[in-house]
Design an enzyme around this catalytic site. Structure first.
Site, PDB file in Angstrom:
ATOM      1  N   LYS A  38       0.850  -1.202   0.000  1.00 25.29           N
ATOM      2  CA  LYS A  38       0.000   0.000   0.000  1.00 25.29           C
ATOM      3  C   LYS A  38       0.881   1.246   0.000  1.00 25.29           C
ATOM      4  O   LYS A  38       0.674   2.169  -0.769  1.00 25.29           O
ATOM      5  CB  LYS A  38      -0.882   0.016   1.243  1.00 25.29           C
ATOM      6  CG  LYS A  38      -1.503   1.373   1.545  1.00 25.29           C
ATOM      7  CD  LYS A  38      -2.345   1.406   2.786  1.00 25.29           C
ATOM      8  CE  LYS A  38      -1.595   1.683   4.036  1.00 25.29           C
ATOM      9  NZ  LYS A  38      -1.310   3.106   4.296  1.00 25.29           N
ATOM     10  N   ASN A  39       1.919   1.251   0.863  1.00 29.71           N
ATOM     11  CA  ASN A  39       2.702   2.472   1.060  1.00 29.71           C
ATOM     12  C   ASN A  39       3.701   2.732  -0.053  1.00 29.71           C
ATOM     13  O   ASN A  39       4.425   3.727  -0.015  1.00 29.71           O
ATOM     14  CB  ASN A  39       3.398   2.436   2.421  1.00 29.71           C
ATOM     15  CG  ASN A  39       2.372   2.564   3.535  1.00 29.71           C
ATOM     16  OD1 ASN A  39       1.195   2.855   3.274  1.00 29.71           O
ATOM     17  ND2 ASN A  39       2.786   2.317   4.759  1.00 29.71           N
ATOM     18  N   ARG A 107      -3.896  10.090   4.582  1.00 27.68           N
ATOM     19  CA  ARG A 107      -2.726  10.913   4.849  1.00 27.68           C
ATOM     20  C   ARG A 107      -1.921  11.121   3.583  1.00 27.68           C
ATOM     21  O   ARG A 107      -1.432  12.220   3.316  1.00 27.68           O
ATOM     22  CB  ARG A 107      -1.884  10.187   5.908  1.00 27.68           C
ATOM     23  CG  ARG A 107      -0.468  10.645   6.038  1.00 27.68           C
ATOM     24  CD  ARG A 107      -0.347  11.852   6.859  1.00 27.68           C
ATOM     25  NE  ARG A 107       1.045  12.261   6.955  1.00 27.68           N
ATOM     26  CZ  ARG A 107       1.424  13.379   7.562  1.00 27.68           C
ATOM     27  NH1 ARG A 107       0.524  14.170   8.106  1.00 27.68           N
ATOM     28  NH2 ARG A 107       2.687  13.715   7.622  1.00 27.68           N
ATOM     29  N   CYS A 131      -5.122   7.979   9.417  1.00 29.67           N
ATOM     30  CA  CYS A 131      -5.299   7.371  10.741  1.00 29.67           C
ATOM     31  C   CYS A 131      -4.847   8.353  11.830  1.00 29.67           C
ATOM     32  O   CYS A 131      -3.850   9.018  11.709  1.00 29.67           O
ATOM     33  CB  CYS A 131      -4.466   6.093  10.842  1.00 29.67           C
ATOM     34  SG  CYS A 131      -5.207   4.742   9.935  1.00 29.67           S
ATOM     35  N   ARG A 136      -0.641  14.838  12.803  1.00 30.41           N
ATOM     36  CA  ARG A 136       0.059  14.448  11.565  1.00 30.41           C
ATOM     37  C   ARG A 136       0.461  15.734  10.840  1.00 30.41           C
ATOM     38  O   ARG A 136      -0.081  16.096   9.834  1.00 30.41           O
ATOM     39  CB  ARG A 136      -0.850  13.584  10.686  1.00 30.41           C
ATOM     40  CG  ARG A 136      -1.398  12.324  11.325  1.00 30.41           C
ATOM     41  CD  ARG A 136      -0.362  11.265  11.639  1.00 30.41           C
ATOM     42  NE  ARG A 136       0.277  10.626  10.529  1.00 30.41           N
ATOM     43  CZ  ARG A 136      -0.187   9.545   9.907  1.00 30.41           C
ATOM     44  NH1 ARG A 136      -1.362   9.069  10.253  1.00 30.41           N
ATOM     45  NH2 ARG A 136       0.450   8.987   8.926  1.00 30.41           N
ATOM     46  N   PRO A 137       1.478  16.469  11.396  1.00 33.88           N
ATOM     47  CA  PRO A 137       1.844  17.744  10.774  1.00 33.88           C
ATOM     48  C   PRO A 137       2.448  17.539   9.386  1.00 33.88           C
ATOM     49  O   PRO A 137       2.885  16.427   9.048  1.00 33.88           O
ATOM     50  CB  PRO A 137       2.885  18.316  11.736  1.00 33.88           C
ATOM     51  CG  PRO A 137       3.439  17.140  12.441  1.00 33.88           C
ATOM     52  CD  PRO A 137       2.319  16.140  12.527  1.00 33.88           C
ATOM     53  N   ILE A 138       2.488  18.592   8.603  1.00 30.55           N
ATOM     54  CA  ILE A 138       3.142  18.528   7.281  1.00 30.55           C
ATOM     55  C   ILE A 138       4.170  19.650   7.150  1.00 30.55           C
ATOM     56  O   ILE A 138       4.508  20.071   6.037  1.00 30.55           O
ATOM     57  CB  ILE A 138       2.087  18.601   6.140  1.00 30.55           C
ATOM     58  CG1 ILE A 138       1.229  19.864   6.253  1.00 30.55           C
ATOM     59  CG2 ILE A 138       1.230  17.349   6.097  1.00 30.55           C
ATOM     60  CD1 ILE A 138       0.339  20.098   5.034  1.00 30.55           C
ATOM     61  N   ASP A 139       4.684  20.102   8.288  1.00 31.37           N
ATOM     62  CA  ASP A 139       5.660  21.201   8.263  1.00 31.37           C
ATOM     63  C   ASP A 139       6.915  20.848   7.476  1.00 31.37           C
ATOM     64  O   ASP A 139       7.471  21.690   6.761  1.00 31.37           O
ATOM     65  CB  ASP A 139       6.027  21.622   9.685  1.00 31.37           C
ATOM     66  CG  ASP A 139       6.533  20.447  10.518  1.00 31.37           C
ATOM     67  OD1 ASP A 139       5.890  19.379  10.497  1.00 31.37           O
ATOM     68  OD2 ASP A 139       7.598  20.563  11.134  1.00 31.37           O
ATOM     69  N   LEU A 140       7.342  19.582   7.537  1.00 33.82           N
ATOM     70  CA  LEU A 140       8.553  19.194   6.786  1.00 33.82           C
ATOM     71  C   LEU A 140       8.283  19.231   5.280  1.00 33.82           C
ATOM     72  O   LEU A 140       9.129  19.633   4.478  1.00 33.82           O
ATOM     73  CB  LEU A 140       9.014  17.797   7.216  1.00 33.82           C
ATOM     74  CG  LEU A 140       9.429  17.659   8.685  1.00 33.82           C
ATOM     75  CD1 LEU A 140       9.790  16.204   9.010  1.00 33.82           C
ATOM     76  CD2 LEU A 140      10.597  18.571   9.018  1.00 33.82           C
ATOM     77  N   ASP A 321       4.898   0.605  12.048  1.00 37.83           N
ATOM     78  CA  ASP A 321       3.681  -0.064  11.570  1.00 37.83           C
ATOM     79  C   ASP A 321       3.581  -1.500  12.058  1.00 37.83           C
ATOM     80  O   ASP A 321       2.495  -2.073  12.072  1.00 37.83           O
ATOM     81  CB  ASP A 321       3.629  -0.053  10.036  1.00 37.83           C
ATOM     82  CG  ASP A 321       3.424   1.347   9.504  1.00 37.83           C
ATOM     83  OD1 ASP A 321       3.590   1.549   8.289  1.00 37.83           O
ATOM     84  OD2 ASP A 321       3.129   2.255  10.303  1.00 37.83           O
ATOM     85  N   ILE A 343       7.986   7.006  17.016  1.00 35.29           N
ATOM     86  CA  ILE A 343       7.628   7.701  15.774  1.00 35.29           C
ATOM     87  C   ILE A 343       6.336   8.497  15.914  1.00 35.29           C
ATOM     88  O   ILE A 343       6.277   9.666  15.545  1.00 35.29           O
ATOM     89  CB  ILE A 343       7.490   6.690  14.603  1.00 35.29           C
ATOM     90  CG1 ILE A 343       8.770   5.861  14.444  1.00 35.29           C
ATOM     91  CG2 ILE A 343       7.112   7.418  13.311  1.00 35.29           C
ATOM     92  CD1 ILE A 343       9.982   6.645  14.009  1.00 35.29           C
ATOM     93  N   ARG A 413      -8.502  -0.242   4.451  1.00 34.61           N
ATOM     94  CA  ARG A 413      -7.629   0.765   3.824  1.00 34.61           C
ATOM     95  C   ARG A 413      -6.300   0.130   3.410  1.00 34.61           C
ATOM     96  O   ARG A 413      -5.668   0.563   2.456  1.00 34.61           O
ATOM     97  CB  ARG A 413      -7.350   1.905   4.818  1.00 34.61           C
ATOM     98  CG  ARG A 413      -8.576   2.725   5.175  1.00 34.61           C
ATOM     99  CD  ARG A 413      -8.215   3.921   5.984  1.00 34.61           C
ATOM    100  NE  ARG A 413      -7.108   4.648   5.361  1.00 34.61           N
ATOM    101  CZ  ARG A 413      -6.372   5.541   6.000  1.00 34.61           C
ATOM    102  NH1 ARG A 413      -6.624   5.817   7.258  1.00 34.61           N
ATOM    103  NH2 ARG A 413      -5.394   6.162   5.390  1.00 34.61           N
TER     104      ARG A 413
END
Ligand code: EPZ
Length: 437
Positions: A38-39, A107, A131, A136-140, A321, A343, A413
């Site tokens: 999936k990933n 995500r 999830c 779940r920041p997206i600053d990076l 995971d 993590i 999912r």
């Protein structure tokens, strides 16, 4: 007319809601092919935005997250068609905006940002969903794209992105080896002017799979899977055929199912190098794992030992995971197991369900202490996220009596036919209730 007596047919909880129902315990035995990852599939689908013409992704898993990515691609203008386990994508771009409802479904929708802004010079999308494993920041992602010359304005939870001068290659150092941020940078920089160097890039195998596809489309990406990525921008990319790598987390899920049931299972189409970081707890628990080419056999003892100590780390460390799946093993192991989740901030929600099944678990922030018990007992439990839901199914396989796992939409999912695959190995398990439309 008097009141009418309405007699409802006797429905189990399972019939009323979508559930996975397990009658345990049952030892698993047999062979199973592991699904495509999936990933890896999700960033690969985002990458097709950059590649003109046709892309064929073989070994594509049939998952609800993949369906969402297909809906995003079709909204952007591409045409997608399933041919068995292959997904054919005819690339076209008629739009550079992703609607909020699609963004919020998962995500990894954020990984489309780099590809869209590279292809169209602009992009409009809101913050992603996914999830709930903590914030779940997206600053990076945003910081790296700004360094590549993307102007990003955040307002009302949405991102308005423009690259008036195009994407300019540069030096980027990620403060954390974020998988998604590494993928976003790769997709933004692959057709840039100049060269981009990414220090402290994620090293997960899915990064190397994405780079392999892009290089086959004409990209020049070096060092994928190592700590430093070098991306020489090219003019154009053309679609190609690519086979999605095996799903290493689905692999470890079926390994855990065999482990808790004293089973003997052979998994096919496994990439054994990806499994190495996850082998230690299985061997500590007393399982015999034999890896041969693209197959893996696991034989489990009648009762597991404790897994002792698990600390989740970025690849090639023990993957976050796999933590919920190994916790299900520890729940019935002989002795004490200690988990440190480094993590995500909130990735022990499955502990509540395991405790309802009789597990002895104490959670203190990032640390969880598991005292293994002799026997779990079936009960109704609820999934709160993808891998936590799978962990509850694994625990239900060895629990005595009936376990009903709700929140199957989370499991769908990331797992292709989890219940059916486990049933083919001898589990008394079924999925009831229709997927919500
Ligand atoms: C990917 O998520 C995977 N998802 C996750 O798998 C996996 O757990 C994770 O990588 C770690 O391996 C997909 O590939 C679709 P990260 P991602 O960016 O990219 C923080 C599953 O069950 N961070 O490496 O979102 C973040 O909060 C899923 O299949 C920032 O602070 O993971 C987290 O603490 C769950 N700022 C840590 O980094 C950012 O801008 C790891 O996140 C980005 C991330």
């Amino acid at each position: 007319m008097g009141p009418r007596l309405i007699v409802w047919p006797m429905l189990t909880l399972g019939e009323v809601f979508s559930m996975i129902v397990i009658d345990g315990p049952a030892a698993l035995d047999g062979e199973l092919k592991v699904q495509g990852a999936k990933n890896s599939t999700l960033p690969l689908l985002a990458a097709t935005v950059l590649c003109k013409g046709q892309t064929v992704l073989h070994n594509c898993p049939h998952l609800s997250d993949v369906d969402t990515a297909v809906r995003i691609l079709e909204h952007l203008g591409s045409r997608c068609q399933w041919q068995g386990d292959s997904l054919v994508v005819e690339n076209a771009m008629t739009c550079c905006q992703i609607p909020p409802d699609l963004m919020r479904e998962m995500r990894s929708s954020i990984v489309f940002l780099g590809a869209i802004v590279s292809r169209c010079g602009e992009a409009e999308l809101c913050f992603p969903g996914g999830c709930e494993l903590g914030p779940r920041p997206i600053d990076l992602h945003i910081g790296a794209l700004r360094k590549l010359g993307v102007e990003i304005e955040e307002s009302g939870g949405c991102l308005h992105c423009r690259a008036p001068q195009g994407i300019q290659g540069t030096y980027i150092s990620l403060s954390f080896p974020s998988v998604g941020a590494t993928e976003n940078v790769m997709l933004a920089a692959v057709c840039s002017q100049g060269t981009t160097v990414v220090a402290n890039a994620a090293r997960e195998p899915e990064i190397a799979d994405l780079a392999a596809y892009l290089n086959r489309c004409g990209a020049r990406i070096y060092g994928a899977g190592e700590g430093c990525l070098i991306i020489d921008g090219v003019q154009e990319l053309y679609g190609c055929e690519h086979t999605v790598m095996p799903d290493r987390i689905a692999t470890v899920t079926y390994m855990a199912a065999a482990a808790v049931t004293g089973g003997n299972v052979t998994l096919r189409d496994v990439d054994n190098t990806h499994i190495l970081p996850m082998l230690a707890p299985f061997e500590q628990a007393g399982c015999s794992v034999r890896q041969l080419g693209r197959a893996l056999n696991i034989m489990a003892p009648p009762r597991l030992d404790a897994v002792r100590h698990i600390r989740t780390m970025p690849y090639p460390g023990f993957p976050t995971d796999a933590q919920p799946l190994v916790m299900s093993m520890a729940a019935v192991g002989r002795g004490t197991s200690i988990f440190v989740e480094t993590i995500f901030e909130n990735r022990y929600k499955h502990a509540e369900g395991l405790q309802r099944l009789g597990a002895n678990i104490k959670v203190e922030g990032k640390v969880a202490i598991v005292e293994g018990v002799e026997q779990l007992r079936g009960a109704p439990v609820m999934s709160h996220d993808l891998r936590g839901g799978a962990a509850l199914v694994v625990a239900g396989l060895c629990a005595k009596g009936r376990t009903e796992v709700g929140g199957v939409e989370y499991i769908r999912r990331g797992y292709e036919n989890l219940a059916g695959n486990l049933a083919s190995l001898g589990a008394r398990i079924r999925e009831v209730g229709e997927p919500t439309p």
